[in-house]
Motif scaffolding. Structure first.
Motif, PDB file in Angstrom:
ATOM      1  N   GLN A   2      32.111  38.496  38.216  1.00 47.55           N
ATOM      2  CA  GLN A   2      32.080  39.396  39.375  1.00 47.55           C
ATOM      3  C   GLN A   2      32.914  38.806  40.498  1.00 47.55           C
ATOM      4  OE1 GLN A   2      28.215  41.188  40.423  1.00 47.55           O
ATOM      5  NE2 GLN A   2      28.641  40.665  42.561  1.00 47.55           N
ATOM      6  N   GLY A   3      33.572  39.681  41.252  1.00 48.51           N
ATOM      7  CA  GLY A   3      34.369  39.212  42.373  1.00 48.51           C
ATOM      8  C   GLY A   3      34.530  40.295  43.416  1.00 48.51           C
ATOM      9  N   TRP A  23      41.856  35.107  41.692  1.00 49.80           N
ATOM     10  CA  TRP A  23      42.363  35.647  40.433  1.00 49.80           C
ATOM     11  C   TRP A  23      43.320  36.797  40.730  1.00 49.80           C
ATOM     12  CZ3 TRP A  23      40.612  33.816  35.589  1.00 49.80           C
ATOM     13  CH2 TRP A  23      39.527  32.930  35.643  1.00 49.80           C
ATOM     14  N   ASN A  24      44.300  36.979  39.848  1.00 54.36           N
ATOM     15  CA  ASN A  24      45.122  38.180  39.859  1.00 54.36           C
ATOM     16  C   ASN A  24      44.581  39.108  38.782  1.00 54.36           C
ATOM     17  OD1 ASN A  24      47.012  37.439  41.867  1.00 54.36           O
ATOM     18  ND2 ASN A  24      48.030  36.100  40.397  1.00 54.36           N
ATOM     19  N   ALA A  25      44.275  40.334  39.161  1.00 54.45           N
ATOM     20  CA  ALA A  25      43.645  41.249  38.207  1.00 54.45           C
ATOM     21  C   ALA A  25      44.321  42.609  38.245  1.00 54.45           C
ATOM     22  CB  ALA A  25      42.159  41.387  38.515  1.00 54.45           C
ATOM     23  N   ARG A  26      44.223  43.306  37.131  1.00 51.95           N
ATOM     24  CA  ARG A  26      44.743  44.667  37.053  1.00 51.95           C
ATOM     25  C   ARG A  26      43.682  45.548  36.424  1.00 51.95           C
ATOM     26  NH1 ARG A  26      46.870  45.583  31.786  1.00 51.95           N
ATOM     27  NH2 ARG A  26      46.887  43.684  30.496  1.00 51.95           N
ATOM     28  N   ILE A  27      43.871  46.851  36.545  1.00 54.24           N
ATOM     29  CA  ILE A  27      42.905  47.768  35.952  1.00 54.24           C
ATOM     30  C   ILE A  27      43.436  48.253  34.608  1.00 54.24           C
ATOM     31  CG2 ILE A  27      41.893  48.514  38.132  1.00 54.24           C
ATOM     32  CD1 ILE A  27      43.568  51.014  38.008  1.00 54.24           C
ATOM     33  N   LYS A  28      42.505  48.592  33.762  1.00 54.79           N
ATOM     34  CA  LYS A  28      42.870  49.130  32.455  1.00 54.79           C
ATOM     35  C   LYS A  28      42.343  50.546  32.397  1.00 54.79           C
ATOM     36  CE  LYS A  28      42.925  47.791  27.602  1.00 54.79           C
ATOM     37  NZ  LYS A  28      42.473  46.786  26.605  1.00 54.79           N
ATOM     38  N   ILE A  47      33.560  45.432  45.282  1.00 46.89           N
ATOM     39  CA  ILE A  47      32.981  44.431  44.394  1.00 46.89           C
ATOM     40  C   ILE A  47      33.233  44.906  42.967  1.00 46.89           C
ATOM     41  CG2 ILE A  47      30.850  43.288  43.659  1.00 46.89           C
ATOM     42  CD1 ILE A  47      29.813  43.805  46.550  1.00 46.89           C
ATOM     43  N   VAL A  48      33.830  44.037  42.158  1.00 44.55           N
ATOM     44  CA  VAL A  48      34.261  44.444  40.816  1.00 44.55           C
ATOM     45  C   VAL A  48      33.783  43.453  39.759  1.00 44.55           C
ATOM     46  CG1 VAL A  48      36.308  45.641  41.682  1.00 44.55           C
ATOM     47  CG2 VAL A  48      36.489  43.231  41.033  1.00 44.55           C
ATOM     48  N   ILE A  62      40.104  44.268  35.420  1.00 43.19           N
ATOM     49  CA  ILE A  62      38.937  44.849  36.080  1.00 43.19           C
ATOM     50  C   ILE A  62      38.330  45.907  35.167  1.00 43.19           C
ATOM     51  CG2 ILE A  62      38.163  46.232  38.056  1.00 43.19           C
ATOM     52  CD1 ILE A  62      40.405  44.827  39.674  1.00 43.19           C
ATOM     53  N   THR A  63      37.047  45.744  34.893  1.00 47.28           N
ATOM     54  CA  THR A  63      36.370  46.648  33.962  1.00 47.28           C
ATOM     55  C   THR A  63      35.366  47.578  34.634  1.00 47.28           C
ATOM     56  OG1 THR A  63      34.682  44.934  33.537  1.00 47.28           O
ATOM     57  CG2 THR A  63      36.597  45.010  32.051  1.00 47.28           C
ATOM     58  N   ASN A  64      34.971  47.244  35.858  1.00 44.24           N
ATOM     59  CA  ASN A  64      33.933  48.049  36.520  1.00 44.24           C
ATOM     60  C   ASN A  64      34.007  47.851  38.032  1.00 44.24           C
ATOM     61  OD1 ASN A  64      31.437  49.655  36.683  1.00 44.24           O
ATOM     62  ND2 ASN A  64      30.460  47.725  37.257  1.00 44.24           N
ATOM     63  N   ILE A  65      33.734  48.904  38.775  1.00 40.48           N
ATOM     64  CA  ILE A  65      33.648  48.834  40.232  1.00 40.48           C
ATOM     65  C   ILE A  65      32.214  49.144  40.641  1.00 40.48           C
ATOM     66  CG2 ILE A  65      34.581  49.667  42.418  1.00 40.48           C
ATOM     67  CD1 ILE A  65      36.977  50.731  40.862  1.00 40.48           C
TER      68      ILE A  65
END
Length: 308
Positions: A2-3, A23-28, A47-48, A62-65
């Motif tokens: 979580q972040g 972290w560097n994150a992207r959405i799928k 919060i994701v 990122i899998t969830n918001i």
């Protein structure tokens, strides 16, 4: 894991996990939340949940918001029919305004306050460049301070140049998540530099030929405050385009009107030409400031134009 999202550049997101690691994150795939169609499905302050994509590269997907407790939405700069979530999960919003170099219009202030009221975010007005104020500007400041404090808003003055009033503003930010906004040129980036010197955000002077500020921030970004709390810096805005506000609801976002709505003769009163209107009577009696009513009317007219 979580972040919390610290920065969004459209396709990649800067996220800090629960231990403060970046972290560097992207959405799928495609995210659609709360039936909001926006140009940015994920915003700063969200919060994701995310999964590690490549070990050792600090990248994730990122899998969830998580559900937002609130957010502030505005008209997207890409088009008036699109929405843009400015920031989410806020404790308060702070509008940095100026009466001189450049002058913030009361219409801009009132639109910002309406947006804050719409999304249940307490708002604070901070007037910068107090060192430049002469008698005329001081008189205007006292007038606006009286208007806005009279309807429940916190109003403070500061000068970043000589640090006058800065400590008082920092006290208001301590241990809170605060959205900081304002016209370009009001000193927003200079304020963040004063609060977090190591960030050294680029600033630009007010452009001489137009008297308007130059944009220095491209994307919203969150910063940790050294004394506790977080601030979210937003791109400088020349206009604050409201979205998702109905004409019938607008007066409810003016605190001084909200308390009088039940006194109008008609339930659907728009407070323009209707008989038995408690709002117009309060304006005539000096209980609602005429300038605030003018702001209400101008916003009402702008909503009417969009609905045609």
């Amino acid at each position: 894991m979580q972040g919390i999202v610290y920065k969004s550049t459209g396709s990649w997101y800067s996220v800090k996990d629960e231990f403060g690691k970046p972290w560097n994150a992207r959405i799928k795939g495609v995210f659609k939340l709360d039936d909001i169609t926006s140009t940015n499905p994920i915003s700063v302050g969200d919060i994701v949940d995310f999964e590690i994509e490549n070990e050792g590269e600090n990248s994730g997907i990122i899998t969830n918001i998580h559900d937002r407790r609130n957010y502030i939405n505005r008209q997207s700069p890409r088009g008036k029919h699109q929405h843009h979530i400015v920031a989410a999960n806020l404790d308060q919003s702070v509008l940095i305004a100026t009466i001189k170099e450049p002058r913030t219009s009361q219409g801009f202030i009132d639109r910002f306050l309406v947006a804050s009221e719409m999304y249940h975010v307490p708002a604070i007005l901070v007037f910068n460049k107090f060192d430049l104020y002469k008698a005329k500007e001081l008189e205007k400041f006292e007038e606006w301070k009286g208007i806005y404090e009279g309807i429940g808003y916190k109003v403070v003055a500061m000068s970043l140049k000589d640090k006058t009033g800065l400590e008082g503003v920092l006290d208001l930010l301590k241990d809170k998540i605060s959205l900081v906004s304002g016209h370009s040129g009001v000193g927003k980036s200079s304020f963040i530099n004063a609060v977090i010197p190591e960030k050294a955000i680029r600033t630009q002077d007010v452009s001489g030929w137009s008297g308007k500020g130059m944009h220095t921030t491209t994307f919203a970004e969150m910063y940790d405050l050294p004394f506790g709390g977080k601030i979210i810096d937003t791109p400088g805005m020349r206009e604050f385009g409201l979205v998702d506000v109905e004409r019938q609801e607008l007066s409810g976002y003016f605190p001084e009107m909200r308390s009088r709505l039940n006194d109008c003769q008609f339930n659907n009163c728009l407070h323009v030409n209707e008989p038995g209107c408690a709002i117009k009577e309060a304006v005539i009696n000096g209980e609602i400031h005429e300038d605030r009513y003018v702001s209400y009317y101008n916003i009402l007219e702008s909503i009417q134009e969009k609905s045609w």
